[in-house]
Design a protein around this motif. Structure first.
Motif, PDB file in Angstrom:
ATOM      1  N   UNK A  43       0.979  -1.179  -0.017  1.00 40.27           N
ATOM      2  CA  UNK A  43       0.091  -0.008  -0.011  1.00 40.27           C
ATOM      3  C   UNK A  43       1.003   1.256   0.020  1.00 40.27           C
ATOM      4  N   UNK A  44       1.795   1.199   1.029  1.00 41.51           N
ATOM      5  CA  UNK A  44       2.749   2.443   0.965  1.00 41.51           C
ATOM      6  C   UNK A  44       3.369   2.820  -0.533  1.00 41.51           C
ATOM      7  N   UNK A  46      -2.130  15.761  -2.945  1.00 43.55           N
ATOM      8  CA  UNK A  46      -1.166  15.691  -1.611  1.00 43.55           C
ATOM      9  C   UNK A  46      -2.053  15.150  -0.270  1.00 43.55           C
ATOM     10  N   UNK A  47      -3.206  15.606  -0.343  1.00 38.43           N
ATOM     11  CA  UNK A  47      -3.971  15.181   0.850  1.00 38.43           C
ATOM     12  C   UNK A  47      -4.233  13.423   1.004  1.00 38.43           C
ATOM     13  N   UNK A  48      -4.348  13.096  -0.202  1.00 39.83           N
ATOM     14  CA  UNK A  48      -4.458  11.589  -0.307  1.00 39.83           C
ATOM     15  C   UNK A  48      -3.253  10.774   0.214  1.00 39.83           C
ATOM     16  N   UNK A  49      -2.235  11.177  -0.238  1.00 39.06           N
ATOM     17  CA  UNK A  49      -0.927  10.428   0.312  1.00 39.06           C
ATOM     18  C   UNK A  49      -0.935  10.463   1.954  1.00 39.06           C
ATOM     19  N   UNK A  87      -3.728   8.574   3.414  1.00 41.09           N
ATOM     20  CA  UNK A  87      -3.351   7.023   3.378  1.00 41.09           C
ATOM     21  C   UNK A  87      -2.394   6.821   4.336  1.00 41.09           C
ATOM     22  N   UNK A  88      -1.196   7.561   4.317  1.00 41.84           N
ATOM     23  CA  UNK A  88      -0.182   7.156   5.362  1.00 41.84           C
ATOM     24  C   UNK A  88      -0.620   7.114   6.841  1.00 41.84           C
ATOM     25  N   UNK A  89      -1.160   8.181   7.082  1.00 43.12           N
ATOM     26  CA  UNK A  89      -1.681   8.210   8.611  1.00 43.12           C
ATOM     27  C   UNK A  89      -2.746   7.072   9.012  1.00 43.12           C
TER      28      UNK A  89
END
Lengths: 975, 161
Positions: A416-417, A427-430, A433-435
């Motif tokens: 996923x990463x 940018x909000x998506x990245x 998802x990471x959070x």
């Protein structure tokens, strides 16, 4: 089995009610066996009986050790039953990796050559387990002769072949010659199919280890397959549930997968006919489970082969249909294999569109409760993800992650990463998802993932504000450890960006960081105190609060943290804002050449046993582009740029190159080269004597570019691999350290509009004039030929000069010391006023000189520059014409400031108070080399605007540097 | 190649343990523990018995077997699990049928084989397996040939008796 004692013993053990009772019985028996073994005149029968008991105990899990002399006696026995148990015990000893006695080795070797057929077969069994190179080399030719000899029984031939195949697998060096290989391959025509099956095992290993000696294997395998499948010529007793010799067929299909596809058209047609014939068996009625299984096993192998051959013509549609019928079948085993093989197809087949049709089927496979199927489905989805489907796929994988058991998530997390990073368009998506990943995974996450998130976020300015806001929301004492670490780090580095926003004041940030230490984890505490100090560096008024807090928590931690806290307190108490800024300045993080997450995936796919014909992650690793966030705006800019540049002929490009190279002397990032297909920019990271060049290559066409390679050719002997030992003799050499992975530099595929970053490191050993060449090659779209572009890497010795602070008195005394032709070089030239507009250094914002600015900004800037420059030039030229006579002095001033700016950016420290004449410049720097040491370089530039003359004088501790420097810059600044 | 063949019952009691590669040596701490063999057995038992009958017969990964790139292929017959561990060069379905073949052969040798046969004839089972798999490679797949080989080997060595 006539051993009553053994039977009684087993029955006794089975009757034991508790483990203790069983243990007692075993101990009693062991004592009994020991005392009996002491008797030198023990009978063969007793020996057999006792060893049988020991073997049984071993199976039951008891720790027993065999007396090797007893085993030897059994192995040497003439009685079949004794010999057999001897070899069985021997196999346990070997399996447990214990040292064999010399006598035992000799007993095995004696059986191999001198004994009866059965005895030599037992020896072959034992040898096949031994991982001993000496023995393997010794017996390999005996075994080889056994296989070829006419007098040897089928039974023994089969075992000899298998034994040889295992020895070759362990010690490839025992393959003697190509004739040796060919003789074995010829045996594929042997009349006995059982023997052929074993021979096929040998050939399968040969084609993996020495494919260049096995080209004849293609023809033999195809002929055999045709005989079985098309002409149906096989002994009837080799039908297994109505399928002729399926295990042999599978082996032959595998052999073909390890060999280069043949270009013999006739053979290809035959292969195609065989594959189609195997496919057609699917439609026939399901007779019973065995038949269904073995037919499917053949089909899967046929699919793998047709993928290897590049899915000729009509085969692709059939292949996809067959696989889809597997995936949608009711049988779970078929679903598993269907997904697995579809994954194989996806890795090799370029057009990902054919898979999108079945996407919903793949997604639903994720919902199975069977983890094997989930794994295959997620591997497949990982491979076929495109920029359009990334969001949906990541969403589904995250959902799967939430259902996956703790401890089994790491692989999925890494996938996923990687996908999120690769396909992030917003940018909000990245960040979200990471959070999600980190928060959710509850500690069950590789450290690499949050560290990578830090790298990506820090390297992409547009993520900063959003990410730090998110961090401030997440940072709660109850949050997951990794989430805390990520948040603490980001608040420390970027907290100042949002300090003016409501609920985000420095005070609130400080409080939240303080609360985060409640976990009493010293690693978190260490990060938190650093983050707090960084806040204090930006907002000195927070100093008091920070010290109060530091003192409060100090006692809770070990000596290392206490020490660090004391140091921080001491620095804060100095109340020196410049010092604070210097100590706690923003950490510069470069995105790095290889993300550790992808490395982790790569590591997993390296196998030791049989070479796999494919690996699920290869596709994404091949394509992996480290330019992470493809913002749509920069894409459109790039297009604009390429449309302007496409008009230029390649001859002009060389000219452009010259000024680009000069520009790169002082600019850390710039555009280097482009043609109809690709565009190359370069970023320079200097840490003298090491320089890192990051090349960004972008495919500006709308089609993928194949076979792309990028490499550095050493100037002298371009063919030889430069070994590290030799390399040090070169003036400037490429460093290939552990990060360097050949696969990431050649045979790549460049997708349209995607930028690939490749890094090369260099060390400067001493002053250099010649630089290695960058060689880029790729397949041209229109005719498939390989196009190669060569140009020198944009490195010059002057780039290894760094500023050094020196007072004017010190400068003067050095200047005097370095008098004379040993040190000095001087050039007089006519100033070329056009450099002001040519290099445009004054018009550019200071930011572009700032080493820390992100690549995206630089990129944008250079795009704008490239896109606009024709217009700027024209208007400037007109302005110049009209004002030429009126305002010449203004031009001179601009010229002088340009020169100063350039010197400063190259890496000189200006000594301002030395000269009262404003038309003079004095600067100093030091060049660092790896083996030749450091060289002070003192520069004086004097301009006489009245006479339109300029003089550049350089005094360096090595005259070579002075000459190089004056030559280079007089040619840039002069006419 | 096939890395290991195991047969155990639904309590994890081993009935056959055969490894075709030398295993890494481990410290032997417990008395009732013959090191890595039993520990691989335990891990495999745990992995296999967790699965339901409706799930597929393939599993990925046993941490303790040297090669990471392996599949566990298993089949359950009444109280017994037959488990083969193989690398990617073997056809999964081929191995699955090989297990069936092994069981059919046992059935022919013991007339309706049951767990007790495997216990009291554990060495016989090893010999039968060695006519099917050798050093991790398939020797023979024809049942008659296998049974013949098992029966004949005795007379081949001791022809006079």
């Amino acid at each position: 089995m006539a051993m009553r004692g053994l039977k009684t013993f087993i029955t006794d053990l089975r009757n034991c009610k508790t483990d203790e009772e069983e243990q007692r019985r075993v101990n009693k028996e062991l004592a009994n066996i020991r005392s009996n073994f002491k008797d030198k005149k023990i009978s063969g029968y007793s020996r057999k009986k006792y060893v049988s008991k020991l073997v049984f105990m071993n199976l039951a899990g008891y720790q027993v050790s065999f007396d090797q002399a007893v085993i030897e006696a059994l192995v040497k026995s003439d009685k079949y039953s004794e010999k057999r148990i001897g070899y069985l015990a021997l196999s346990i000893i070997i399996q447990e990796n214990l040292n064999l006695s010399k006598n035992l080795y000799n007993a095995i070797l004696a059986d191999l050559t001198k004994s009866s057929e059965v005895g030599s077969c037992m020896a072959l069994h034992a040898i096949s387990l031994l991982e001993n190179q000496k023995i393997a080399t010794m017996v390999s030719s005996i075994i080889y002769d056994m296989i070829l000899s006419k007098g040897v029984q089928f039974y023994q031939k089969k075992k000899a072949s298998l034994c040889l195949s295992i020895l070759i697998r362990r010690f490839p060096s025992i393959i003697k010659s190509n004739i040796w290989c060919e003789e074995l391959i010829k045996l594929l025509t042997y009349p006995h199919l059982g023997v052929v099956t074993s021979i096929a095992s040998v050939v399968l290993v040969l084609v993996q280890t020495k494919p260049e000696w096995c080209s004849s294997a293609t023809e033999y395998s195809v002929r055999k397959l045709e005989k079985i499948n098309i002409t149906r010529d096989y002994p009837k007793d080799y039908l297994y549930h109505d399928v002729p010799a399926p295990w042999l067929q599978i082996k032959l299909l595998r052999i073909l997968q390890y060999l280069e596809p043949t270009d013999d058209q006739k053979l290809l047609t035959q292969i195609e006919a065989v594959i189609l014939n195997i496919y057609n068996n699917l439609s026939s009625q399901k007779k019973n489970l065995q038949n269904y299984n073995i037919v499917s096993a053949l089909i899967i192998e046929a699919v793998n082969l047709s993928i290897h051959l590049g899915c000729l013509g009509t085969l692709i549609d059939k292949t996809v249909t067959v696989l889809n019928s597997f995936i949608s079948s009711k049988d779970v085993n078929m679903q598993y294999l269907g997904l697995d093989t579809m994954g194989h197809l996806a890795v090799d087949y370029e057009d990902l569109k054919i898979f999108q049709k079945y996407k919903s089927v793949f997604f639903s496979a994720l919902n199975y409760t069977d983890s094997s199927i989930q794994n295959r489905a997620s591997d497949l989805l990982f491979t076929i993800t495109t920029i359009e489907t990334a969001k949906e796929t990541v969403e589904k994988l995250v959902a799967l992650l939430k259902r996956t058991q703790l401890g089994q998530r790491s692989d999925l997390l890494a996938k996923i990463a990687v996908l999120t990073e690769k396909y992030a368009t917003e940018y909000t998506w990245y960040v979200d998802v990471m959070y999600d990943l980190i928060l959710f995974s509850d500690g069950d996450i590789d450290n690499n993932i949050w560290k990578r998130a830090v790298q990506v976020i820090m390297a992409n300015k547009e993520l900063h504000v959003y990410a730090v806001r998110r961090s401030l929301l997440v940072i709660e004492p109850t949050a997951d450890k990794n989430a805390l670490k990520l948040s603490i780090y980001l608040i420390g580095e970027l907290g100042s960006l949002i300090s003016a926003e409501p609920e985000c004041s420095p005070m609130i940030q400080l409080n939240k960081l303080e609360l985060s230490t409640n976990k009493n984890d010293s690693e978190i505490c260490g990060m938190a105190i650093t983050a707090i100090s960084k806040i204090v560096a930006n907002f000195p008024e927070m100093g008091e609060d920070a010290i109060k807090f530091f003192n409060k928590i100090k006692k809770n931690y070990g000596i290392i943290i206490q020490q660090r806290i004391n140091e921080y307190i001491a620095i804060i108490e100095l109340k020196n804002p410049t010092l604070m800024q210097a100590v706690f300045s923003k950490t510069e993080i470069s995105i790095g050449s290889g993300s550790s997450i992808t490395k982790q995936l790569l590591k997993k796919s390296k196998s030791m046993g049989d070479r796999r014909t494919w690996v699920p992650e290869t596709k994404i690793l091949r394509h992996e582009s480290k330019e992470n966030l493809q913002l749509t705006s920069s894409n459109s800019k790039a297009q604009l740029n390429s449309s302007i540049n496409s008009g230029m002929a390649s001859s002009i490009a060389v000219e452009i190159l010259e000024s680009n190279y000069n520009q790169l002397l002082w600019q850390k990032f710039g555009y280097l080269y482009n043609n109809e297909e690709i565009k190359i920019s370069v970023k320079l990271e200097l840490l003298p004597p090491v320089a890192k060049l990051l090349f960004y290559v972008e495919n500006t066409t709308n089609k993928p570019i194949d076979n792309f390679s990028i490499n550095i050719q050493s100037d002298k002997n371009s063919n030889e691999e430069s070994l590290p030992a030799e390399a040090t003799t070169e003036d400037l050499c490429v460093i290939r350290d552990s990060d360097y992975d050949e696969h990431l530099y050649s045979g790549l595929k460049l997708l349209p509009g995607i930028k690939v970053e490749r890094t090369f490191k260099f060390t400067c050993n001493r002053i250099f004039y010649n630089v290695p060449k960058l060689e880029i090659s790729y397949a041209c779209d229109y005719n498939g030929t390989l196009k190669t572009i060569n140009f020198p890497v944009p490195l010059n010795f002057v780039q290894f000069i760094e500023p050094v602070k020196l007072s004017s008195q010190d400068f003067l005394s050095r200047w005097q010391q370095l008098q004379g032709s040993l040190y000095e070089s001087q050039v007089i030239f006519v100033p070329d006023l056009s450099i002001v507009e040519k290099y445009n250094v004054l018009k550019l914002d200071n930011a572009s000189f700032d080493k820390g600015s992100s690549t995206d900004d630089d990129e944008l800037l250079s795009n704008i520059k490239a896109a606009e420059s024709p217009f700027v030039d024209i208007s400037d030229a007109e302005v110049l014409k009209s004002t030429k006579n009126n305002d010449e002095s203004a031009n001179i001033a601009d010229y002088l400031s340009s020169v100063k700016k350039i010197f400063e950016s190259v890496g000189l420290f200006e000594i301002k108070d030395l000269d009262s004449d404003p038309e003079n410049y004095t600067g100093v720097g030091v060049a660092t080399t790896n083996t030749a040491g450091r060289f002070g370089t003192l520069v004086r530039f004097e301009l006489d605007s009245a006479k339109k003359m300029a003089q550049l004088t350089v005094r360096a501790t090595s005259c070579d540097i002075s000459v190089l420097f004056t030559k280079k810059f007089s040619s840039i600044f002069g006419k | 190649m096939i890395k290991a063949a195991m047969v155990f019952n639904n309590f994890g009691k081993p009935r056959l343990l055969k490894f075709f590669e030398q295993l890494p040596q481990t410290e032997k701490k417990l008395k009732r523990d013959s090191g890595i063999q039993q520990s691989i057995l335990r891990e495999t038992f745990g992995l296999v018995t967790r699965r339901e009958a409706t799930q597929c017969n393939f599993l990925e990964g046993n941490q303790q077997i040297k090669d990471k790139d392996i599949r566990i292929i298993y089949r359950q017959y009444a109280t017994l699990y037959f488990v083969f561990v193989a690398d990617k060069s073997e056809s999964e379905l081929g191995i699955l049928d090989l297990i069936q073949l092994f069981v059919e052969t046992l059935n022919r040798c013991f007339n309706n084989v049951c767990e007790l046969d495997l216990i009291f004839h554990y060495n016989e089972i090893n010999y039968i397996l060695s006519e099917i798999i050798m050093g991790g490679m398939v020797v023979e797949t024809k049942i008659n040939e296998i049974i013949l080989a098992v029966k004949e080997s005795k007379s081949r060595l001791e022809p006079k008796k």
